[in-house]
Design an enzyme around this catalytic site. Structure first.
Site, PDB file in Angstrom:
ATOM      1  N   LYS A   1       0.863  -1.194   0.000  1.00  0.00           N
ATOM      2  CA  LYS A   1       0.000   0.000   0.000  1.00  0.00           C
ATOM      3  C   LYS A   1       0.893   1.235   0.000  1.00  0.00           C
ATOM      4  O   LYS A   1       1.788   1.375   0.841  1.00  0.00           O
ATOM      5  CB  LYS A   1      -0.894   0.035   1.237  1.00  0.00           C
TER       6      LYS A   1
ATOM      7  N   ASP B   1      -3.514   4.298  -2.036  1.00  0.00           N
ATOM      8  CA  ASP B   1      -4.491   4.843  -1.076  1.00  0.00           C
ATOM      9  C   ASP B   1      -4.420   6.370  -1.072  1.00  0.00           C
ATOM     10  O   ASP B   1      -3.740   6.969  -0.244  1.00  0.00           O
ATOM     11  CB  ASP B   1      -4.139   4.267   0.301  1.00  0.00           C
TER      12      ASP B   1
ATOM     13  N   LYS C   1      -7.245   8.504  -1.164  1.00  0.00           N
ATOM     14  CA  LYS C   1      -8.403   9.105  -0.472  1.00  0.00           C
ATOM     15  C   LYS C   1      -8.948  10.355  -1.172  1.00  0.00           C
ATOM     16  O   LYS C   1      -9.008  11.440  -0.597  1.00  0.00           O
ATOM     17  CB  LYS C   1      -8.044   9.440   0.981  1.00  0.00           C
TER      18      LYS C   1
ATOM     19  N   ASP D   1     -13.496  15.252  -3.827  1.00  0.00           N
ATOM     20  CA  ASP D   1     -13.642  16.505  -4.582  1.00  0.00           C
ATOM     21  C   ASP D   1     -14.940  16.410  -5.368  1.00  0.00           C
ATOM     22  O   ASP D   1     -15.712  15.474  -5.151  1.00  0.00           O
ATOM     23  CB  ASP D   1     -12.402  16.691  -5.497  1.00  0.00           C
TER      24      ASP D   1
ATOM     25  N   THR E   1     -10.457   7.240  11.195  1.00  0.00           N
ATOM     26  CA  THR E   1     -10.376   6.753  12.583  1.00  0.00           C
ATOM     27  C   THR E   1      -9.716   7.773  13.501  1.00  0.00           C
ATOM     28  O   THR E   1      -9.739   7.618  14.714  1.00  0.00           O
ATOM     29  CB  THR E   1      -9.618   5.418  12.658  1.00  0.00           C
TER      30      THR E   1
ATOM     31  N   ARG F   1       4.030  -0.887  10.188  1.00  0.00           N
ATOM     32  CA  ARG F   1       5.230  -0.962  11.033  1.00  0.00           C
ATOM     33  C   ARG F   1       5.567  -2.326  11.629  1.00  0.00           C
ATOM     34  O   ARG F   1       6.762  -2.624  11.778  1.00  0.00           O
ATOM     35  CB  ARG F   1       5.150   0.125  12.107  1.00  0.00           C
TER      36      ARG F   1
END
Ligand code: C5P
Length: 238
Positions: A33, A60, A62, A65, A124, A215
């Site tokens: 990703k 990704d 996002k 508009d 989130t 990570r």
């Protein structure tokens, strides 16, 4: 053979470092990703450089508009052949439909498989206090469900959702809607800044289709070994 559900988030700005990581993970992850940090620093050329690792790509970005602009942005990334990309459900049903249509048309023009459009409901990083501040009348969980319904009606192929939401969304959205879940931590990995985490096994058991894991893999001394350990815990062979 089962599909490897792990997409590794390469949250690095340096494209050489990203390529080294991606190459070391080949065969151990279902894909990588790349997000806004990488894309704004390295652009489409940086994404193309990662093609050498030959891993499916979740881009990704996002998008949020007006429908025409989002359709254009999806057309713009189509030559990069991402397997999945993201839009904000809060852009509305017409915007999400424009993204889905543009993905299909652009890919067909290029002879590629259309990327799956995934919707992000509520970030989130926003809690109930922030939702109140923004003027939403509904409680957070209900707003997520409402946006999930809107996304499904718009024809997107799935959602990015938190570990906290996956179980309820699986029930609401049915078996065929893809649920892609970040906030995953094996019990041997540090939580970092993630607050409500699930282990890979727990997330799959609650109905996740794909897991975004950064990570615990990328910050490990041996990223390939960390990915292999996760696969093993999920009952996969590398
Ligand atoms: O390193 P870590 O496993 O926490 O990385 C998770 C990835 O998923 C990051 O790229 C993060 O931006 C992304 N993400 C998230 N929570 C969301 C949406 C995306 O952690 N709700």
């Amino acid at each position: 053979m089962k599909v490897n559900p792990v997409f590794c988030a390469l949250d690095v700005v340096d494209s050489d470092q990203a390529l080294d990581l991606a190459k070391s993970l080949a065969g151990m992850v279902g894909g990588i990703k790349l997000g806004l940090e990488f894309f704004t620093a390295n652009g489409p050329a940086g994404v193309r450089a990662l093609a050498a690792a030959d891993l499916p790509l979740f881009l990704d970005l996002k998008f949020h508009d007006i429908p025409n602009t989002v359709a254009g942005a999806i057309k713009g990334i189509a030559p990069l052949a991402p397997k999945m990309t993201t839009v904000h459900a809060q852009g509305g049903i017409a915007m999400m439909r424009a993204a889905v249509d543009s993905a299909a048309e652009s890919a067909a023009r290029l002879g590629l498989v259309a990327p799956r459009i995934l919707a992000v409901t509520i970030l989130t990083s926003l809690g109930q206090a922030e939702m109140d501040e923004l003027g939403y009348a509904r409680v957070l969980g209900d707003q997520v469900k409402r946006l999930a319904d809107l996304a499904q009606r718009a024809g997107v192929g799935g959602l990015v959702c938190s570990p906290h939401e996956v179980e309820a969304l699986r029930v609401q959205c049915g078996a065929d809607f893809k649920l892609v879940v970040p906030g995953i931590r094996p019990d041997w990995a540090a939580a970092n800044d993630q607050k409500r985490v699930l282990t890979p096994r727990q997330a799959m058991a609650k109905g996740a289709d794909l897991l975004v894991i950064g990570r615990p893999i990328t910050a490990a001394t041996n990223p390939a070994a960390a990915a292999a350990r996760i696969l093993d815990e999920l009952g996969h062979d590398a």
